[in-house]
Write a protein that holds these residues in place. Sequence first.
Motif, PDB file in Angstrom:
ATOM      1  N   VAL A 243       0.675  -1.362   0.025  1.00 55.57           N
ATOM      2  CA  VAL A 243       0.043  -0.052  -0.029  1.00 55.57           C
ATOM      3  C   VAL A 243       1.004   1.355  -0.050  1.00 55.57           C
ATOM      4  CG1 VAL A 243      -1.908   1.193   1.286  1.00 55.57           C
ATOM      5  CG2 VAL A 243      -1.820  -1.223   1.340  1.00 55.57           C
ATOM      6  N   LEU A 244       0.636   2.120  -1.183  1.00 52.30           N
ATOM      7  CA  LEU A 244       1.433   3.307  -1.310  1.00 52.30           C
ATOM      8  C   LEU A 244       0.664   4.582  -1.224  1.00 52.30           C
ATOM      9  CD1 LEU A 244       4.055   1.789  -3.558  1.00 52.30           C
ATOM     10  CD2 LEU A 244       4.570   2.319  -1.326  1.00 52.30           C
ATOM     11  N   PRO A 245       0.948   5.758  -0.909  1.00 54.31           N
ATOM     12  CA  PRO A 245       0.062   7.116  -1.045  1.00 54.31           C
ATOM     13  C   PRO A 245       0.273   7.146  -2.625  1.00 54.31           C
ATOM     14  CG  PRO A 245       2.176   7.596   0.010  1.00 54.31           C
ATOM     15  CD  PRO A 245       2.087   5.931   0.039  1.00 54.31           C
ATOM     16  N   LEU A 246      -0.788   7.955  -2.910  1.00 50.02           N
ATOM     17  CA  LEU A 246      -0.706   8.464  -4.350  1.00 50.02           C
ATOM     18  C   LEU A 246       0.201   9.264  -4.689  1.00 50.02           C
ATOM     19  CD1 LEU A 246      -4.629   9.233  -4.885  1.00 50.02           C
ATOM     20  CD2 LEU A 246      -3.467   7.254  -6.098  1.00 50.02           C
ATOM     21  N   ILE A 250       4.167  10.177  -7.926  1.00 53.66           N
ATOM     22  CA  ILE A 250       4.286  11.473  -8.645  1.00 53.66           C
ATOM     23  C   ILE A 250       5.670  11.881  -8.173  1.00 53.66           C
ATOM     24  CG2 ILE A 250       3.851  13.848  -8.846  1.00 53.66           C
ATOM     25  CD1 ILE A 250       1.827  11.780 -10.140  1.00 53.66           C
ATOM     26  N   GLU A 251       6.293  11.540  -7.186  1.00 55.85           N
ATOM     27  CA  GLU A 251       7.409  12.011  -6.382  1.00 55.85           C
ATOM     28  C   GLU A 251       8.577  11.189  -6.610  1.00 55.85           C
ATOM     29  OE1 GLU A 251       6.526  13.004  -2.538  1.00 55.85           O
ATOM     30  OE2 GLU A 251       5.157  14.735  -2.923  1.00 55.85           O
ATOM     31  N   HIS A 252       8.477   9.842  -6.715  1.00 47.32           N
ATOM     32  CA  HIS A 252       9.615   8.695  -6.780  1.00 47.32           C
ATOM     33  C   HIS A 252       9.523   7.854  -8.165  1.00 47.32           C
ATOM     34  CE1 HIS A 252       8.712   9.473  -2.443  1.00 47.32           C
ATOM     35  NE2 HIS A 252       9.915   9.034  -2.507  1.00 47.32           N
ATOM     36  N   PRO A 253      10.775   7.539  -8.575  1.00 51.54           N
ATOM     37  CA  PRO A 253      10.501   6.643  -9.892  1.00 51.54           C
ATOM     38  C   PRO A 253      10.225   5.151  -9.540  1.00 51.54           C
ATOM     39  CG  PRO A 253      12.862   6.903  -8.953  1.00 51.54           C
ATOM     40  CD  PRO A 253      11.767   7.618  -8.158  1.00 51.54           C
ATOM     41  N   PHE A 254       9.659   4.584 -10.664  1.00 49.59           N
ATOM     42  CA  PHE A 254       9.295   3.116 -10.371  1.00 49.59           C
ATOM     43  C   PHE A 254       9.224   2.631 -11.874  1.00 49.59           C
ATOM     44  CE2 PHE A 254       5.470   5.768 -10.863  1.00 49.59           C
ATOM     45  CZ  PHE A 254       4.766   5.133 -11.875  1.00 49.59           C
ATOM     46  N   GLN A 255       9.309   1.476 -12.069  1.00 50.80           N
ATOM     47  CA  GLN A 255       9.053   0.704 -13.239  1.00 50.80           C
ATOM     48  C   GLN A 255       7.498   0.340 -13.785  1.00 50.80           C
ATOM     49  OE1 GLN A 255      12.103  -2.313 -13.946  1.00 50.80           O
ATOM     50  NE2 GLN A 255      13.405  -1.510 -12.397  1.00 50.80           N
ATOM     51  N   ASN A 256       7.270   0.600 -14.837  1.00 50.65           N
ATOM     52  CA  ASN A 256       5.895   0.127 -15.294  1.00 50.65           C
ATOM     53  C   ASN A 256       6.280  -0.705 -16.521  1.00 50.65           C
ATOM     54  OD1 ASN A 256       3.227   0.193 -16.325  1.00 50.65           O
ATOM     55  ND2 ASN A 256       2.905   1.995 -15.867  1.00 50.65           N
ATOM     56  N   TRP A 257       5.885  -1.720 -16.386  1.00 50.08           N
ATOM     57  CA  TRP A 257       6.263  -2.844 -17.546  1.00 50.08           C
ATOM     58  C   TRP A 257       5.042  -2.894 -18.564  1.00 50.08           C
ATOM     59  CZ3 TRP A 257       8.720  -8.084 -14.942  1.00 50.08           C
ATOM     60  CH2 TRP A 257       9.839  -7.575 -14.342  1.00 50.08           C
ATOM     61  N   THR A 258       3.873  -2.095 -18.223  1.00 53.20           N
ATOM     62  CA  THR A 258       2.980  -2.272 -19.489  1.00 53.20           C
ATOM     63  C   THR A 258       2.224  -0.894 -19.628  1.00 53.20           C
ATOM     64  OG1 THR A 258       1.427  -2.707 -17.350  1.00 53.20           O
ATOM     65  CG2 THR A 258       2.033  -4.750 -18.515  1.00 53.20           C
ATOM     66  N   ARG A 259       3.308   0.077 -19.700  1.00 52.18           N
ATOM     67  CA  ARG A 259       2.927   1.479 -19.921  1.00 52.18           C
ATOM     68  C   ARG A 259       2.261   1.674 -21.315  1.00 52.18           C
ATOM     69  NH1 ARG A 259       0.947   5.606 -20.523  1.00 52.18           N
ATOM     70  NH2 ARG A 259       1.714   7.536 -20.011  1.00 52.18           N
ATOM     71  N   ASP A 260       2.873   1.015 -22.427  1.00 49.75           N
ATOM     72  CA  ASP A 260       2.338   1.072 -23.654  1.00 49.75           C
ATOM     73  C   ASP A 260       2.088  -0.098 -24.313  1.00 49.75           C
ATOM     74  OD1 ASP A 260       2.831   3.904 -23.956  1.00 49.75           O
ATOM     75  OD2 ASP A 260       4.999   3.357 -24.070  1.00 49.75           O
ATOM     76  N   GLY A 261       2.055  -0.956 -23.619  1.00 48.94           N
ATOM     77  CA  GLY A 261       1.760  -2.739 -24.128  1.00 48.94           C
ATOM     78  C   GLY A 261       1.936  -3.709 -22.961  1.00 48.94           C
ATOM     79  N   ALA A 262       1.616  -4.846 -23.165  1.00 49.11           N
ATOM     80  CA  ALA A 262       1.537  -5.707 -22.469  1.00 49.11           C
ATOM     81  C   ALA A 262       2.849  -6.693 -22.628  1.00 49.11           C
ATOM     82  CB  ALA A 262       0.257  -6.738 -22.310  1.00 49.11           C
ATOM     83  N   SER A 263       3.339  -6.714 -23.879  1.00 51.31           N
ATOM     84  CA  SER A 263       4.494  -7.514 -24.360  1.00 51.31           C
ATOM     85  C   SER A 263       5.822  -7.064 -23.496  1.00 51.31           C
ATOM     86  CB  SER A 263       4.657  -7.418 -25.827  1.00 51.31           C
ATOM     87  OG  SER A 263       3.639  -7.848 -26.473  1.00 51.31           O
ATOM     88  N   ILE A 264       6.567  -7.835 -23.063  1.00 49.71           N
ATOM     89  CA  ILE A 264       7.929  -7.681 -22.648  1.00 49.71           C
ATOM     90  C   ILE A 264       8.928  -8.713 -23.101  1.00 49.71           C
ATOM     91  CG2 ILE A 264       7.460  -8.831 -20.536  1.00 49.71           C
ATOM     92  CD1 ILE A 264       8.549  -6.654 -18.906  1.00 49.71           C
ATOM     93  N   ILE A 265      10.183  -8.207 -22.965  1.00 50.45           N
ATOM     94  CA  ILE A 265      11.528  -9.126 -23.332  1.00 50.45           C
ATOM     95  C   ILE A 265      11.981  -9.331 -22.065  1.00 50.45           C
ATOM     96  CG2 ILE A 265      13.591  -8.889 -24.342  1.00 50.45           C
ATOM     97  CD1 ILE A 265      12.644  -6.828 -26.385  1.00 50.45           C
ATOM     98  N   GLY A 266      12.062 -11.008 -21.777  1.00 52.19           N
ATOM     99  CA  GLY A 266      12.954 -11.399 -20.924  1.00 52.19           C
ATOM    100  C   GLY A 266      14.246 -11.592 -21.004  1.00 52.19           C
ATOM    101  N   THR A 267      15.101 -11.821 -19.991  1.00 55.07           N
ATOM    102  CA  THR A 267      16.238 -11.862 -20.138  1.00 55.07           C
ATOM    103  C   THR A 267      16.789 -13.258 -19.371  1.00 55.07           C
ATOM    104  OG1 THR A 267      16.987  -9.411 -20.305  1.00 55.07           O
ATOM    105  CG2 THR A 267      18.760 -11.061 -19.761  1.00 55.07           C
ATOM    106  N   VAL A 268      17.660 -13.987 -19.925  1.00 56.86           N
ATOM    107  CA  VAL A 268      18.134 -15.048 -19.067  1.00 56.86           C
ATOM    108  C   VAL A 268      19.642 -15.217 -19.421  1.00 56.86           C
ATOM    109  CG1 VAL A 268      18.246 -17.746 -19.330  1.00 56.86           C
ATOM    110  CG2 VAL A 268      16.015 -16.532 -19.911  1.00 56.86           C
TER     111      VAL A 268
END
Length: 387
Positions: A243-246, A250-268
């Motif tokens: 649970v995080l405040p709204l 706005i104030e902290h960086p974070f990763q959004n893996w589905t910002r423009d689409g659901a497809s994503i590249i995985g690394t092994v």
Amino acid sequence: MDSLSAAVAQGVDQLGWLPDWAVVVIMFGAAVAAPLAIHNALFVRLQKLVDKRSLFWRSLVQRTQGPSRLALLIVTLGIATAAAPLPPPAVEALRHGLLIGVMVLLGWTSVTALHIWTVVYMRRFKLDAEDNLLARKHATQISILKRAGVTLAVVVTLASALMTFDGVRQYGVSLLASAGAAGLILGLAMQPVLANLAAGIQLAITQPIRLEDAIVVEGEWGWVEEITSTYVVVRLWDWRRLVLPLRYFIEHPFQNWTRDGASIIGTVMIYCDHSAPVALMREKLEEFVRESALWDGQVVNLQVSDAKEFTIEVRLLVSAGTSPKAWDLRCEVRERMIGWLNAEHPYALPRHRADLGRQAPPSSDEAPRPRGDASRRPVARRGAVTA
């Protein structure tokens, strides 16, 4: 309405032989019992009509039941108040109560209408679809704006009801005129709440996150489960809730893996010996992903990304339609590649070498020495003379 009031007045005249308090009890009892009975009968009929229809119509009937009952009660109580033999102070108090009831009815109706509009609007989008980017975008906007609209309706209704009392209205006017310092203190005290409300409006407009977005925040990976007016609930991969405040988003960086689409590249990452067959590994990787139902057919690649003293670093890139599928595909590719190397090319796996002066193999022009019995070989003795 006038004819109904006239009919009620004639009924009151026929009850003139009763005391006034009995007439008041009979009139207000009838003004409450009659509309409730009529309303319940009508809604039973409506529920039977929409019983076999879609969920939207059943929800519509259920949500309009309360406001329609209150509206009918206000009408009948207003008629009873006008016709009942009551003293002027009692009539004034009842009219004031009916006025507050009308304000509550308007607020309740606006909230119900807002809910019906959001349901109708969201019927065009499906969150359970494979590519639900547009649906999540609109669902996030509707969720935040709906909460803001409900909050505004409640505040306006409560403020309007309070302003009907002379004492509260005068107190509010004097407070606004002379309490500048109190307003400053209140503003400072309400700063976190106001900041979250402002962040909620900004999130609804810019949408850095949406419902069911896959994000990485505070070192945790999960999905946006709920966005309220003050906080965000993130459902983590192991079913925990973060649970995080709204305003955090706005104030902290974070990763959004589905910002423009659901497809994503995985690394092994796989660490191998320097003698590993990289070309064969590349062909085998393409074979593995073609056989997998998790691959989306877009990205497959194998590169030697680094070479160290004892090992080389091989990076495998594979793509999938969603982040959960990408995770499963990464695990599958890693497992199959290591199993194939272990079965077909075990020398390619990392190992520790110990070079302790290894002797070079003999050349082809050197004849191997005979391995006879040592007792049959001639041995030169000290002091012996040979011919």
